[in-house]
Design a protein around this motif. Structure first.
Motif, PDB file in Angstrom:
ATOM      1  N   ALA A 205     -15.196 -43.778   6.928  1.00 12.33           N
ATOM      2  CA  ALA A 205     -14.956 -45.079   7.570  1.00 12.33           C
ATOM      3  C   ALA A 205     -14.835 -45.160   8.893  1.00 12.33           C
ATOM      4  N   THR A 234     -19.360 -47.848   8.831  1.00  9.21           N
ATOM      5  CA  THR A 234     -18.611 -48.135   7.666  1.00  9.21           C
ATOM      6  C   THR A 234     -17.587 -49.384   7.963  1.00  9.21           C
ATOM      7  N   GLN A 239     -20.804 -54.581   6.882  1.00 10.03           N
ATOM      8  CA  GLN A 239     -20.419 -55.663   5.994  1.00 10.03           C
ATOM      9  C   GLN A 239     -20.899 -57.114   6.748  1.00 10.03           C
ATOM     10  N   MET A 260     -21.171 -47.360  -1.829  1.00 12.71           N
ATOM     11  CA  MET A 260     -20.097 -47.646  -0.954  1.00 12.71           C
ATOM     12  C   MET A 260     -18.559 -47.300  -2.272  1.00 12.71           C
ATOM     13  N   THR A 261     -17.378 -46.773  -1.265  1.00 14.09           N
ATOM     14  CA  THR A 261     -16.265 -46.697  -1.785  1.00 14.09           C
ATOM     15  C   THR A 261     -15.387 -47.829  -1.092  1.00 14.09           C
ATOM     16  N   VAL A 262     -14.586 -48.239  -1.646  1.00 16.55           N
ATOM     17  CA  VAL A 262     -13.648 -49.309  -1.237  1.00 16.55           C
ATOM     18  C   VAL A 262     -12.398 -49.221  -1.639  1.00 16.55           C
ATOM     19  N   LEU A 284     -20.368 -56.873  -0.430  1.00 14.81           N
ATOM     20  CA  LEU A 284     -19.795 -56.115   0.695  1.00 14.81           C
ATOM     21  C   LEU A 284     -21.087 -55.903   1.552  1.00 14.81           C
ATOM     22  N   LEU A 295     -13.478 -50.351   3.174  1.00 15.71           N
ATOM     23  CA  LEU A 295     -14.631 -49.537   3.021  1.00 15.71           C
ATOM     24  C   LEU A 295     -13.789 -47.951   3.226  1.00 15.71           C
ATOM     25  N   VAL A 298     -19.735 -45.135   3.049  1.00 22.94           N
ATOM     26  CA  VAL A 298     -20.998 -45.583   3.043  1.00 22.94           C
ATOM     27  C   VAL A 298     -21.999 -44.599   2.883  1.00 22.94           C
TER      28      VAL A 298
END
Length: 574
Positions: A205, A234, A239, A260-262, A284, A295, A298
């Motif tokens: 991020a 990220t 976004q 993506m991880t969020v 997103l 986030l 990415v």
């Protein structure tokens, strides 16, 4: 997903208090009796990998002026250095977002010129921050904010023209130090068949694009990203859509993100892509930063390195009509430039017209053929008073070489109060009446900058393939204008400048009512932001937000769902 026992307990504790928290219509902010106690923050600290941080306005080391509390010389030397600012948790690229205007017109601030007020006030800078280094830090911060009903803001570098990474009396999640970078030449998204592979980079991020470009260069790959050195890979960039000078060739950032991880407001850390949590993955990618969760990474596809041709032009004149005529001519070229993969940036003022374009899609000979008519037109105007500073095409072995050798990675400027206005100009508007359109634009905003970052591959994508405003798929160029002011300007004068930007917005909107804005570079006062920023995707985006953010934790200025909150984003109004 694995969580530590303390993080699990914190998440359970937060869920147990949902009913009590939701009963309150206002967020708790610093200075109120509901603000967490020292022992509460000590409990939060026990769950974190780093000590809590207490952000201060950028100029705070210079106070008191008689005996500065910190290294004021460093602040003075770097005030306009946005790269330096990006490393400070309490600093925003535009310092007006560090200030807060009270209802009586008083401005809470901390100015570099200490004699303006004599005191340094916290203003709009959050009072405490979690220095996130891993997802569990963010989970702890989210759970703590839900438990104590706090207002939360998210910040990486502070490259934010609409003030979404600041908030008076808020808890900040500072992601700037999440610098993990990994490369996988055969990346398989989670839940995808093993045959679906991408040559891809995954960025944490806090990674900025200059760091990403360096990493891609080492692997002999090219990646589509932002130009500004303080732009993150990220956060708000992706976004918001993620435009690039190479977007006409490769698409926008949202078209190149594969996973993506969020962390969402329930405390869960989700992996989202085209195979799982597809609705959130959709939202997103263009539905607005700070709105659905935070986030943590990415993953982007990459491309082979290819040569890039650039075209540069700059001219001066006291004859404004000459410059405006060339501006009109350059805009008339945009449809064919987009089709050929040309993207770039330009600016027109009363005395100067300059632009810089690039394309990996053409040969140097083709580039010269494309630009020679325009350069000749300019040359023919020299007898009428046009002074050409430069008009040339250049060949580079790669985008990275261009970035490095052509000076596209300078120290980015910041430190000046500013508010922008923005509009996306559709290709159809240029093709149908370019002369009339540009004439009308310049009557409203004689000083204009533009980002030619659409058309081509951007237009080829399905408008519903991501949460991005569908207006992007019809646009060729994003134009900007704005207002600036000096430190110490009173609230009434600032209001007058902002009203001018609003009036300009209304006039430009009337020219192209069906278009929209790039909201990362738009005014924070845009009328009907739901349509202007998100188009007909708004209702779907709102539904997805409600599903993944049941606590309404993630609220930003003119973001999806923000119309349910007051102007300070602290109390629900509906």
């Amino acid at each position: 997903m694995k969580l530590s026992v303390p993080a699990l307990l914190a998440g359970f504790f937060s869920l147990a208090l949902v009913d009590a928290v939701s009963a309150s219509q206002c967020r708790c902010t610093y200075g109120e009796s509901c603000w967490p106690s020292d022992s509460d923050f000590a409990q939060l600290h026990s769950l974190l990998s780093q000590p809590l941080v207490y952000p201060k306005p950028t100029a705070s080391p210079c106070y008191p002026s008689s005996s500065p509390s910190g290294n004021c010389s460093e602040v003075q030397d770097n005030w306009a250095n946005a790269t330096w600012r990006s490393d400070l948790p309490g600093s925003m690229e535009e310092p007006n977002w560090e200030t807060f205007t009270l209802s009586n017109g008083t401005i809470e601030s901390c100015y570099l010129e200490t004699n303006i007020t004599g005191t340094c006030e916290q203003g709009n800078v959050p009072v405490v921050a979690v220095d996130a280094r891993m997802a569990s830090d963010i989970q702890a911060a989210v759970n703590f904010s839900v438990t104590h009903n706090l207002r939360m803001v998210v910040k990486n570098t502070g490259h934010d023209y609409i003030g979404r990474s600041a908030g008076k009396g808020a808890l900040m999640v500072w992601t700037h130090n999440m610098k993990n970078i990994s490369y996988d030449s055969a990346f398989v998204p989670e839940g995808a068949p093993s045959s679906e592979t991408y040559n891809a980079f995954t960025f944490g991020a806090g990674v900025q694009w200059f760091e990403a470009y360096d990493a891609a260069e080492k692997e002999g790959r090219h990646i589509v990203g932002g130009l500004g050195v303080t732009v993150g890979t990220t956060g708000g960039w992706i976004q918001g859509g993620g435009h690039s000078s190479l977007s006409p060739t490769y698409g926008l950032g949202v078209d190149n993100a594969v996973q993506m991880t969020v962390v969402v407001s329930t405390g869960e850390h989700l992996t989202v892509n085209a195979h799982q949590h597809t609705d959130l993955f959709w939202a997103l990618r263009g539905g607005g930063g700070g709105t659905y969760g935070i986030l943590t990474s990415v993953t982007y596809r990459t491309y082979p390195v290819v040569p890039v041709v650039a075209a540069s032009f700059s001219a001066n004149s006291t004859n404004t009509s000459l410059l405006q005529g060339l501006f009109t001519s350059s805009f008339g070229m945009l449809p064919s430039l987009g089709d050929a993969g040309w993207g770039g940036y330009g600016i027109l003022s009363n005395t100067t017209l300059s632009f810089f374009y690039m394309s990996p899609n053409v040969s140097w000979a083709q580039a010269n053929e494309t630009w020679e008519p325009f350069f000749s037109q300019a040359e023919n105007l020299t007898q009428a008073g046009l002074s050409i500073v430069g008009a040339t095409t250049m060949n580079f072995s790669s985008f990275y070489t261009l970035w490095d050798e052509a000076g596209l990675s300078p120290v980015q400027q910041g430190g000046g109060a500013m508010v922008l206005g923005n509009r996306l100009i559709p290709q159809q508007a240029i093709e149908s009446n370019n002369t009339g359109l540009t004439k009308a634009l310049l009557e409203v905003i004689p000083d204009v900058s533009w980002n030619s970052v659409a058309g081509g591959k951007v237009a080829e994508a399905d408008p519903d393939s991501a949460g991005l405003n569908p207006a992007w798929r019809k646009a060729l160029v994003s134009i900007n204008w704005g207002a600036t002011w000096d430190d110490g300007t009173d609230a009434q004068e600032i209001t007058g400048l902002l009203n001018t930007v609003k009036e300009q917005e209304a006039s430009i909107r009337a020219l192209m009512p069906e278009s929209g804005c790039y909201f990362n570079e738009a005014s924070p006062f845009e009328a009907d932001f739901q349509y202007t920023f998100f188009g007909d995707h708004y209702a779907k985006l709102k539904s997805i937000k409600d599903q993944y953010d049941p606590h309404g934790l993630f609220v930003v200025r003119q973001g999806v769902g923000s119309d349910e909150w007051n102007d300070d984003l602290t109390c629900r109004v509906k």
